[in-house]
Design an enzyme around this catalytic site. Structure first.
Site, short mmCIF file in Angstrom:
data_model
loop_
_atom_site.label_atom_id
_atom_site.label_comp_id
_atom_site.label_asym_id
_atom_site.label_seq_id
_atom_site.Cartn_x
_atom_site.Cartn_y
_atom_site.Cartn_z
N LYS A 115 -40.24 -6.34 -158.32
CA LYS A 115 -40.74 -6.43 -159.70
C LYS A 115 -42.14 -7.05 -159.75
O LYS A 115 -42.95 -6.70 -160.62
CB LYS A 115 -39.77 -7.24 -160.56
CG LYS A 115 -38.45 -6.53 -160.87
CD LYS A 115 -38.65 -5.32 -161.76
CE LYS A 115 -37.30 -4.76 -162.22
NZ LYS A 115 -37.44 -3.57 -163.08
N TYR A 148 -31.43 -13.05 -157.44
CA TYR A 148 -32.23 -11.87 -157.77
C TYR A 148 -32.79 -11.23 -156.50
O TYR A 148 -33.06 -10.04 -156.45
CB TYR A 148 -33.36 -12.25 -158.73
CG TYR A 148 -33.92 -11.07 -159.50
CD1 TYR A 148 -33.09 -10.22 -160.23
CD2 TYR A 148 -35.29 -10.82 -159.51
CE1 TYR A 148 -33.61 -9.15 -160.93
CE2 TYR A 148 -35.81 -9.75 -160.21
CZ TYR A 148 -34.98 -8.92 -160.92
OH TYR A 148 -35.50 -7.85 -161.61
#
Length: 254
Positions: free
Chosen positions: A162, A155
């Site tokens: 995020k 990720y």
């Protein structure tokens, strides 16, 4: 059943029929909301136009938050057409592939800044533009992922981005409470969307999450849409500053 009759909402982030934003928009529409829908550019328009038509969206305009003035033009269209806004969904994220597919420490300053601008700061810009249109209060929604809270293999750069988005939700909730405007993030489980295709070995991630999730079932865009519709409705009025998980319980598993 969730009721959004008489409410008007903006949906930013539909890329095609498989987008999380599409699942949310369909849930909003089914609950009775009238929608404004955006598309990224002319290349994306043919994929989004049929969805906007099915949603009977009276406002269908381009929105690339990287292009100066385009986001402001979206809100101008809403003001001219409706004069108000009750909720919005921010479901956009971007990072250059070369920065996304390398370790965080090797991401470039330019790639990190661009990912933060598109994926996080654009939500703050939307909130600022929404304030004068949310005269009777409203709901600001964005989409996050478990990688904001825990390290998820591959990720990479999007984890810190995020995390910043989720923190921004909390600060927005505090900043806008006096306006009657609430802000929440939906942390969706992994879904095979166009945006997710940029994550290296995403299919392996899907298999791993499916295997570890209680009942071994991945979340769908329809599942996320139902949560979004609830948060946009008056039934969700007491919820603000929250990260609401829609992942079939994956975040609870060690």
């Amino acid at each position: 059943m969730t009721n959004l009759a008489g409410k008007r909402g903006l949906v930013v982030g539909i890329a095609n029929q498989h987008s999380i934003a599409t699942g949310c928009a369909k849930a909003f529409h089914a609950a009775g909301a009238e929608l404004a829908v955006t598309y990224l550019n002319e290349k994306a328009k043919p994929y989004v136009a049929p969805i906007a038509e099915a949603l009977e969206a009276p406002i269908f305009v381009p929105c690339d938050v990287r292009s100066p003035g385009q986001l402001e033009t979206v809100f101008d269209a809403i003001e001219q057409t409706w004069g108000q806004l009750d909720f919005l969904l921010h479901s956009i994220a971007f990072a250059p592939r070369e920065d996304l597919q390398t370790s965080v420490v090797n991401s470039s300053p330019e790639g990190f800044a661009l990912a933060m601008d598109v994926s996080c700061h654009s939500f703050l810009r939307m909130a600022k533009l929404a304030i004068p249109l949310m005269k009777d209060g409203g709901s600001l929604l964005t989409v996050s992922f478990y990688g904001a809270d825990r390290v998820v293999e591959h990720y990479n750069l999007m984890g810190p981005v995020k995390a910043a988005l989720e923190s921004s939700v909390r600060y927005l909730a505090a900043d806008l409470a006096d306006h009657g405007i609430r802000a929440n993030a939906i942390s969706a489980g992994p879904i095979a969307t166009r945006a997710a295709s940029g994550i290296d070995r995403f299919d392996a991630l899907l298999d791993e999450v499916r295997a570890r999730t209680p009942a071994n079932r991945l979340v769908t865009i329809e599942d996320v849409g139902k949560v979004a519709a609830f948060l946009a409705s008056d039934d969700g009025a007491s919820m603000t500053g929250s990260v609401v998980y829609s992942d079939n319980g994956f975040h609870t598993v060690a």
